[in-house]
Scaffold this motif. Structure first.
Motif, PDB file in Angstrom:
ATOM      1  N   ASP A 160       0.852  -1.191   0.000  1.00  0.00           N
ATOM      2  CA  ASP A 160       0.000   0.000   0.000  1.00  0.00           C
ATOM      3  C   ASP A 160       0.882   1.234   0.000  1.00  0.00           C
ATOM      4  O   ASP A 160       1.961   1.244   0.604  1.00  0.00           O
ATOM      5  CB  ASP A 160      -0.909   0.037   1.240  1.00  0.00           C
ATOM      6  N   ALA A 161       0.414   2.270  -0.671  1.00  0.00           N
ATOM      7  CA  ALA A 161       1.066   3.578  -0.624  1.00  0.00           C
ATOM      8  C   ALA A 161      -0.034   4.618  -0.549  1.00  0.00           C
ATOM      9  O   ALA A 161      -0.763   4.836  -1.517  1.00  0.00           O
ATOM     10  CB  ALA A 161       1.955   3.803  -1.840  1.00  0.00           C
ATOM     11  N   GLU A 162      -0.178   5.259   0.614  1.00  0.00           N
ATOM     12  CA  GLU A 162      -1.260   6.212   0.852  1.00  0.00           C
ATOM     13  C   GLU A 162      -0.675   7.565   1.232  1.00  0.00           C
ATOM     14  O   GLU A 162       0.263   7.651   2.018  1.00  0.00           O
ATOM     15  CB  GLU A 162      -2.164   5.726   1.992  1.00  0.00           C
ATOM     16  N   LEU A 163      -1.252   8.630   0.656  1.00  0.00           N
ATOM     17  CA  LEU A 163      -0.858   9.988   0.993  1.00  0.00           C
ATOM     18  C   LEU A 163      -2.090  10.791   1.398  1.00  0.00           C
ATOM     19  O   LEU A 163      -3.157  10.647   0.786  1.00  0.00           O
ATOM     20  CB  LEU A 163      -0.178  10.672  -0.193  1.00  0.00           C
ATOM     21  N   SER A 164      -1.930  11.631   2.403  1.00  0.00           N
ATOM     22  CA  SER A 164      -3.072  12.408   2.885  1.00  0.00           C
ATOM     23  C   SER A 164      -3.373  13.599   1.988  1.00  0.00           C
ATOM     24  O   SER A 164      -4.486  14.119   1.988  1.00  0.00           O
ATOM     25  CB  SER A 164      -2.804  12.892   4.316  1.00  0.00           C
ATOM     26  N   GLY A 165      -2.397  14.069   1.212  1.00  0.00           N
ATOM     27  CA  GLY A 165      -2.590  15.249   0.382  1.00  0.00           C
ATOM     28  C   GLY A 165      -3.134  14.934  -0.996  1.00  0.00           C
ATOM     29  O   GLY A 165      -3.329  13.773  -1.381  1.00  0.00           O
ATOM     30  N   SER A 175       5.042   7.284  -8.951  1.00  0.00           N
ATOM     31  CA  SER A 175       4.395   5.981  -8.767  1.00  0.00           C
ATOM     32  C   SER A 175       5.288   4.862  -9.270  1.00  0.00           C
ATOM     33  O   SER A 175       5.338   3.768  -8.685  1.00  0.00           O
ATOM     34  CB  SER A 175       3.050   5.950  -9.494  1.00  0.00           C
ATOM     35  N   ASP A 176       6.019   5.105 -10.355  1.00  0.00           N
ATOM     36  CA  ASP A 176       6.924   4.093 -10.889  1.00  0.00           C
ATOM     37  C   ASP A 176       8.055   3.795  -9.917  1.00  0.00           C
ATOM     38  O   ASP A 176       8.502   2.649  -9.784  1.00  0.00           O
ATOM     39  CB  ASP A 176       7.503   4.556 -12.231  1.00  0.00           C
ATOM     40  N   VAL A 177       8.537   4.825  -9.218  1.00  0.00           N
ATOM     41  CA  VAL A 177       9.609   4.629  -8.242  1.00  0.00           C
ATOM     42  C   VAL A 177       9.092   3.833  -7.045  1.00  0.00           C
ATOM     43  O   VAL A 177       9.735   2.895  -6.577  1.00  0.00           O
ATOM     44  CB  VAL A 177      10.172   5.983  -7.774  1.00  0.00           C
ATOM     45  N   ILE A 178       7.917   4.204  -6.572  1.00  0.00           N
ATOM     46  CA  ILE A 178       7.342   3.501  -5.430  1.00  0.00           C
ATOM     47  C   ILE A 178       7.002   2.062  -5.787  1.00  0.00           C
ATOM     48  O   ILE A 178       7.154   1.141  -4.978  1.00  0.00           O
ATOM     49  CB  ILE A 178       6.073   4.242  -4.931  1.00  0.00           C
ATOM     50  N   THR A 180       3.918   1.044  -7.048  1.00  0.00           N
ATOM     51  CA  THR A 180       2.492   0.748  -6.948  1.00  0.00           C
ATOM     52  C   THR A 180       1.718   2.041  -7.123  1.00  0.00           C
ATOM     53  O   THR A 180       2.293   3.137  -7.095  1.00  0.00           O
ATOM     54  CB  THR A 180       2.148   0.112  -5.584  1.00  0.00           C
ATOM     55  N   ARG A 181       0.426   1.925  -7.309  1.00  0.00           N
ATOM     56  CA  ARG A 181      -0.423   3.104  -7.423  1.00  0.00           C
ATOM     57  C   ARG A 181      -0.482   3.830  -6.088  1.00  0.00           C
ATOM     58  O   ARG A 181      -0.682   3.207  -5.041  1.00  0.00           O
ATOM     59  CB  ARG A 181      -1.836   2.693  -7.860  1.00  0.00           C
ATOM     60  N   ILE A 182      -0.317   5.139  -6.112  1.00  0.00           N
ATOM     61  CA  ILE A 182      -0.371   5.944  -4.900  1.00  0.00           C
ATOM     62  C   ILE A 182      -1.795   6.453  -4.706  1.00  0.00           C
ATOM     63  O   ILE A 182      -2.361   7.101  -5.586  1.00  0.00           O
ATOM     64  CB  ILE A 182       0.604   7.128  -4.981  1.00  0.00           C
ATOM     65  N   GLU A 183      -2.378   6.156  -3.574  1.00  0.00           N
ATOM     66  CA  GLU A 183      -3.733   6.598  -3.246  1.00  0.00           C
ATOM     67  C   GLU A 183      -3.656   7.924  -2.488  1.00  0.00           C
ATOM     68  O   GLU A 183      -2.969   8.016  -1.466  1.00  0.00           O
ATOM     69  CB  GLU A 183      -4.465   5.555  -2.394  1.00  0.00           C
ATOM     70  N   HIS A 184      -4.347   8.936  -2.997  1.00  0.00           N
ATOM     71  CA  HIS A 184      -4.323  10.260  -2.371  1.00  0.00           C
ATOM     72  C   HIS A 184      -5.592  10.496  -1.535  1.00  0.00           C
ATOM     73  O   HIS A 184      -6.520   9.703  -1.552  1.00  0.00           O
ATOM     74  CB  HIS A 184      -4.196  11.338  -3.439  1.00  0.00           C
TER      75      HIS A 184
END
Length: 350
Positions: A160-165, A175-178, A180-184
């Motif tokens: 999971d990759a979640e951001l509050s902003g 997203s490619d570096v992380i 996975t898809r980043i959820e905002h």
């Protein structure tokens, strides 16, 4: 209440000023406004204040040329910080590397903080912001953490990759570096890594070099902290250990660990604090209050979990402590001061 000194290393601003120039800004004018010169950008002890750092990040949010992640993994991220690289890139296991990254992030900066929780095959990292919710602050750290994990386990997966902003045009390809898809627009900044090699011995680990690098990193971190008063140094350590939710420490053990970290006796600890007219118990309570108020107003953690993190034996004991400090129970304080996204959900969990 005693001020809590927050800064970032000036070394990071060599990259920042280069990016400012690509966006049509005058890096010399920016550096002058920050009180930086050429020597400051390489000085391991030169720091930029929290407020100045945040104001520059707000300015950078409007730049049209996006920030680009580094191309050569963890070596690229940590090249300006060899003391930190020496510690986190040479640990017995991936799990140890994550803990060392949290413990020695002061070398980069202490404006925000990171917590790490580990299980048998996963690591949950939470990035907690102080001040404006600028996406890049958490995202940059998450990218560093992912590339660090890949050094130990090239097959590590991001669960999971979640951001509050909100999504930022200044960060288009991350997203490619992380991986996975980043959820905002999420309740918190959170990254989950999954690895079957979390506790597997690192084949490139060099114990002799590890002790040398750890000593260098510890001395640099303490020198940075040493620019504050002794009481502020103590408070920095207390904040660090309270944020480590996996570390179950009593007040007596915290004091013992502090003396071990600073290389002093309990008598010396008490004497130096008395010279500044501060008691250890008072500093611990200040640290607990500071951390608790932040967690109440910025996260959806249940009151019971916040009580555990602050090392209270029960939720009721924490509630009594907090009510004495602020004149209102923690649940009511959260409702009145909420800065997150969903206070009703938070209170419902308490």
């Amino acid at each position: 209440m005693m001020a809590f000194q927050k800064t970032v290393s000036a070394r990071i601003y060599r990259l920042f000023l280069a990016h400012a120039e690509r966006n049509g800004c005058d890096p010399r004018a920016i550096a002058k406004g920050m009180g930086l010169d050429e020597d400051s950008l390489e000085n391991p002890y030169a720091r930029v204040s929290r407020d100045r750092h945040l104001s520059l990040l707000r300015m950078a949010a409007d730049w049209t040329v996006p920030f680009e992640p580094v191309k050569n993994g963890i070596a690229g991220w940590l090249r300006p910080f060899p003391e930190l690289a020496g510690v986190v890139c040479n640990c017995p296991t991936l799990g140890d590397a994550m803990q060392h990254f949290v413990q020695y992030r002061d070398i980069i900066g202490n404006v925000d903080w990171v917590t790490v929780q580990q299980s048998d095959d996963s690591i949950a990292i939470e990035y907690m912001l102080d001040g404006d919710d600028l996406t890049g602050r958490a995202l940059g750290n998450f990218a560093i953490i992912v590339d660090l994990a890949r050094l130990y386990d090239p097959r590590v997966k991001v669960g999971d990759a979640e951001l509050s902003g909100a999504p930022s045009p200044a960060y288009k390809t991350w997203s490619d570096v992380i991986g996975t898809r980043i959820e905002h627009h999420q309740p918190r900044n959170r990254l989950v890594l999954r690895s079957s090699a979390l506790h597997t011995p690192f084949v490139k680990y060099n114990e002799t070099l590890a002790s040398i690098h750890l000593d260098a990193a510890m001395r640099l971190r303490e020198t940075i902290r040493g620019r504050a008063s002794f009481a502020e140094q103590v408070k920095l350590h207390l904040h660090e250990w309270l944020r480590d939710a996996s570390d179950d420490l009593s007040q007596e053990r915290i004091q013992q660990r502090l003396c071990e970290q600073l290389g002093i006796s309990r008598w010396t600890l008490q004497r130096r604090l008395q010279a500044e007219q501060v008691q250890f118990g008072h500093l611990l309570n200040l640290a607990r209050v500071h951390e608790a108020t932040w967690l109440l107003t910025h996260t959806q953690l249940p009151i019971s979990e916040i009580a555990d993190r602050m090392r209270f034996g029960s939720t009721s004991a924490f509630t009594r402590f907090f009510t004495r400090a602020y004149g209102t129970p923690p649940t009511r304080y959260r409702t009145a001061n909420w800065r997150g996204t969903d206070p009703l959900t938070t209170i419902g969990q308490a």
